[in-house]
Design an enzyme around this catalytic site. Structure first.
Site, PDB file in Angstrom:
ATOM      1  N   HIS A 156      -3.163  20.333   6.136  1.00 23.70           N
ATOM      2  CA  HIS A 156      -4.383  19.563   6.428  1.00 23.70           C
ATOM      3  C   HIS A 156      -4.769  18.646   5.254  1.00 23.70           C
ATOM      4  O   HIS A 156      -5.943  18.349   5.067  1.00 23.70           O
ATOM      5  CB  HIS A 156      -5.576  20.469   6.750  1.00 23.70           C
ATOM      6  N   SER A 277      -1.976  -8.024  -6.997  1.00 22.47           N
ATOM      7  CA  SER A 277      -2.982  -8.602  -6.111  1.00 22.47           C
ATOM      8  C   SER A 277      -3.230 -10.032  -6.540  1.00 22.47           C
ATOM      9  O   SER A 277      -3.177 -10.351  -7.729  1.00 22.47           O
ATOM     10  CB  SER A 277      -4.273  -7.787  -6.209  1.00 22.47           C
ATOM     11  N   LYS A 283      -4.509  -4.811 -10.463  1.00 21.26           N
ATOM     12  CA  LYS A 283      -3.916  -4.012  -9.387  1.00 21.26           C
ATOM     13  C   LYS A 283      -2.401  -3.978  -9.355  1.00 21.26           C
ATOM     14  O   LYS A 283      -1.725  -4.944  -9.686  1.00 21.26           O
ATOM     15  CB  LYS A 283      -4.423  -4.499  -8.033  1.00 21.26           C
ATOM     16  N   GLU A 290       4.194   0.851   2.006  1.00 23.72           N
ATOM     17  CA  GLU A 290       3.296   0.413   3.086  1.00 23.72           C
ATOM     18  C   GLU A 290       4.061  -0.346   4.165  1.00 23.72           C
ATOM     19  O   GLU A 290       3.856  -0.147   5.358  1.00 23.72           O
ATOM     20  CB  GLU A 290       2.180  -0.476   2.516  1.00 23.72           C
TER      21      GLU A 290
END
Ligand code: ARG
Length: 461
Positions: A156, A277, A283, A290
């Site tokens: 979980h 970024s 970043k 992804e």
């Protein structure tokens, strides 16, 4: 030149029809398979006395010339030729004249496309399998380094029990091993030649299908021609196998995304495989995992799309089936590049063992061990569970992990707890207590590692 099938037509088709009807813009990818199949077919026709040896030779030379033209970018792809089969045949006739017109004896585009596409899928099965092997090698190299690296095992997405990082990576190895087995069993099942089935009913010419099958490296020939020209199960299988492979890749990618966040910090992706970024200078983004997660979507789409195309088609060939190719090409190409970049991302990433250990000290991972300890001392499990719950509450109150609670405090909760509990509660001992077969104990993990290393080695022999 007029269309090769234009005999019964009195008017030319519209340009719009050409555009809509053609598969040439995408099935040109099958040129190698098409030529290979035609060469085998011509050889067989000569062996059976349907063509003379000279005719077969001239056809073969013509086809080889065409292959060269395509490879050198000199071949003119004309959408009016409809598909790769017609484009090559037309060019053959241009090159060698009337003999070229004999190649299509005892053949139809229906068994021809079934052959070309099947050869492509079988070749792709092998390419994907060898890329998965390379990926597994890299995962095993990581596992070898980390049989004693503790991290929180989760259910979980909540801290559950301490496990080691090798054990975690071996879970993915298990998945990828099953993927290999799926591609290989599909390969075996579909390794039968469709050629000689002609349009749907076989042919009156005395063909030797076994000979063609041997020439092309198939295990044998398909049994029923009506099925053979209608069958796209081989395409569905590779789509399903890729969808499942991508699902595994996606789950690993999701973990990489989580692990490379500040909150986890378990791994650091290398600069080589991270992106920045455009607005936030600080970043570093995990674009690779992804995208891998994102591309899984299209692999599912391609599978559902072909299942839907085939559903409800009467036997045998229907033009709907021309829609079978683009999705398969896309899935195969997606799988190949995904496997390659995932392998490189893993190979170059840093594993932060210290962060993993630190995170393991949050969430009282050895609570089950305290309960088991009490059970060993004759406490019924339900009661042991309750007592352990109290100990966890105490640890929370003190602001420490259960593994760090003092013996004194533990004894206050239940005086059946003795000094020997302290070693039971340590994270490493908790992990190593699970030496059951397939468990996370270091010895058990090493056995699993050895199993996969040997399995991979054997495959290479
Ligand atoms: N371009 C077709 C396809 O990809 C080849 C088979 C055409 N057969 C036919 N009878 N029209 O499916």
């Amino acid at each position: 030149m007029a269309k090769l099938w234009s005999g019964r037509f009195s008017k030319e088709g519209s340009k719009l029809l050409d555009l809509f009807n053609a598969s040439l813009p995408f099935d040109r990818k099958l040129y190698k398979e098409d030529i290979k199949g035609s060469v085998a077919h011509a050889k067989m026709l000569a062996k059976q006395g349907i063509l003379s040896d000279d005719e077969a030779k001239s056809i073969q030379e013509g086809l080889e010339k065409i292959e060269k033209e395509i490879e050198e970018g000199k071949f003119i792809f004309d959408i009016g030729d409809e598909d790769i089969h017609m484009a090559i045949e037309k060019r053959l006739i241009e090159l060698i004249g009337d003999t070229g017109k004999k190649l299509h004896t005892a053949r139809s585009r229906n068994d021809q496309v079934a052959l070309d596409f099947r050869l492509y899928v079988l070749r792709s099965d092998k390419e994907i399998v060898s890329k998965i092997e390379e990926l597994i090698k890299v995962i095993l190299d990581i596992a070898k380094e980390h049989t004693s690296t503790i991290l929180p095992g989760m259910t979980h997405l909540q801290h559950a029990q301490p496990i080691n990082f090798a054990y975690h990576m071996l879970a993915y190895t298990s998945m990828f091993k099953r993927d290999i087995e799926r591609f290989e069993s599909s390969y075996e099942r579909n390794n039968y030649s469709p050629l000689g089935c002609a349009a749907l009913a076989g042919t009156p010419h005395p063909v030797d299908r076994e000979f063609v099958a041997k020439e092309l490296g198939f295990e044998g020939v398909s049994v029923n021609c009506l099925d053979t020209v209608s069958d796209r199960d081989f395409a569905l299988e590779i789509l399903f196998n890729i969808a499942t492979l991508m699902m595994h890749i996606s789950r690993l990618s999701e973990e990489l995304i989580l692990w490379s966040s500040y909150e986890f910090g378990f791994v650091t992706l290398s600069d080589e495989y991270s992106t920045g970024s455009s607005i936030m200078p600080q970043k570093k983004n995990p674009d690779v995992p992804e995208l891998l997660r994102g591309k899984t979507g299209r692999s599912y789409g391609n599978l559902i799309s072909l299942l839907t195309v085939l559903k409800g088609l009467p036997l045998a060939y229907n033009k709907d089936m021309q829609e079978d190719k683009e999705g398969v090409f896309d899935s195969v190409e997606t799988a190949l590049i995904s496997l390659e970049i995932l392998k490189e991302t893993l190979r170059t990433m840093r594993v932060n063992s210290d962060k993993m250990l630190k995170a393991s000290k949050i969430g009282h991972l050895s609570a089950t061990d305290l309960a088991d300890y009490l059970v060993e001392r004759g406490v019924p499990f339900r009661e042991a569970h309750f007592i352990t719950g109290k100990a966890v509450a105490k640890a929370e109150e003190e602001g420490v992990d259960l593994s760090e609670l003092s013996l004194e405090k533990l004894k206050e909760i239940d005086d059946r707890i003795d000094e020997d509990v302290l070693s039971v509660l340590s994270l490493r001992n908790s992990m190593n207590a699970r030496e059951s077969e397939g468990g996370t104990g270091e010895e058990s993990t090493k056995k699993q590692l050895e199993f996969f290393v040997n399995w991979l080695k054997k495959r290479g022999e």
